[in-house]
Design a protein around this motif. Structure first.
Motif, short mmCIF file in Angstrom:
data_model
loop_
_atom_site.label_atom_id
_atom_site.label_comp_id
_atom_site.label_asym_id
_atom_site.label_seq_id
_atom_site.Cartn_x
_atom_site.Cartn_y
_atom_site.Cartn_z
N ALA A 44 -3.27 -54.98 -29.20
CA ALA A 44 -3.84 -55.08 -27.86
C ALA A 44 -3.69 -53.76 -27.11
CB ALA A 44 -3.17 -56.22 -27.09
N THR A 45 -2.55 -53.13 -27.26
CA THR A 45 -2.31 -51.84 -26.60
C THR A 45 -3.26 -50.78 -27.14
OG1 THR A 45 0.01 -52.40 -26.25
CG2 THR A 45 -0.59 -50.06 -26.13
N ASN A 86 -6.18 -51.27 -28.54
CA ASN A 86 -7.56 -51.60 -28.14
C ASN A 86 -7.80 -51.27 -26.68
OD1 ASN A 86 -8.18 -52.48 -30.69
ND2 ASN A 86 -7.73 -54.63 -30.24
N SER A 87 -6.80 -51.40 -25.83
CA SER A 87 -6.97 -51.10 -24.41
C SER A 87 -7.03 -49.59 -24.15
CB SER A 87 -5.87 -51.74 -23.59
OG SER A 87 -4.64 -51.10 -23.80
N GLN A 88 -6.56 -48.82 -25.10
CA GLN A 88 -6.54 -47.36 -24.93
C GLN A 88 -7.84 -46.71 -25.41
OE1 GLN A 88 -3.00 -46.14 -27.00
NE2 GLN A 88 -1.66 -46.80 -25.33
N THR A 89 -8.67 -47.48 -26.07
CA THR A 89 -9.92 -46.91 -26.59
C THR A 89 -11.09 -47.19 -25.70
OG1 THR A 89 -10.29 -48.86 -27.97
CG2 THR A 89 -9.23 -46.93 -28.98
#
Length: 104
Positions: free
Chosen positions: A98-99, A101-104
């Motif tokens: 999740a981390t 994916n949220s950074q992309t």
């Protein structure tokens, strides 16, 4: 003389029946370190086992150290342990995904 990672894996497999196990030899990063003069290596272990259920982090580390007792201190000088139950490991990986994916 440093331990062979395969020996570490075999001992942990026999003692803790892990569903996931990774042993990384970090000895090269510690070359010249005074504590490594005895020849013992530096290792990082990721181990996932249901046998850790209900045990504290300290107790889990003791379980791993007990399984590898015969290798200390002559073959293992330092050991980093990351010990999880299956549920904890899955939760950890989901959080990491999740981390990412949220950074992309």
């Amino acid at each position: 003389m440093a331990a062979d990672p395969a020996t570490i894996e075999a001992l942990l497999q026999a003692a803790l029946d892990p569903t996931r196990l990774a042993v990384r030899d970090d000895s090269a990063a510690h070359a010249g370190h005074a504590g490594a003069a005895s020849g013992g290596g530096h290792y990082d272990v990721l181990i996932v086992s249901e046998r850790f259920g209900g045990h504290s982090r300290v107790a889990r580390h003791r379980m791993v150290y007990d399984a590898l007792r015969e290798l200390f201190p002559s073959q293992i000088h330092a050991l980093a342990v990351n010990a999880y139950t299956d549920q904890e490991y899955q939760s950890r990986e989901a959080t990491r995904d999740a981390t990412r994916n949220s950074q992309t």
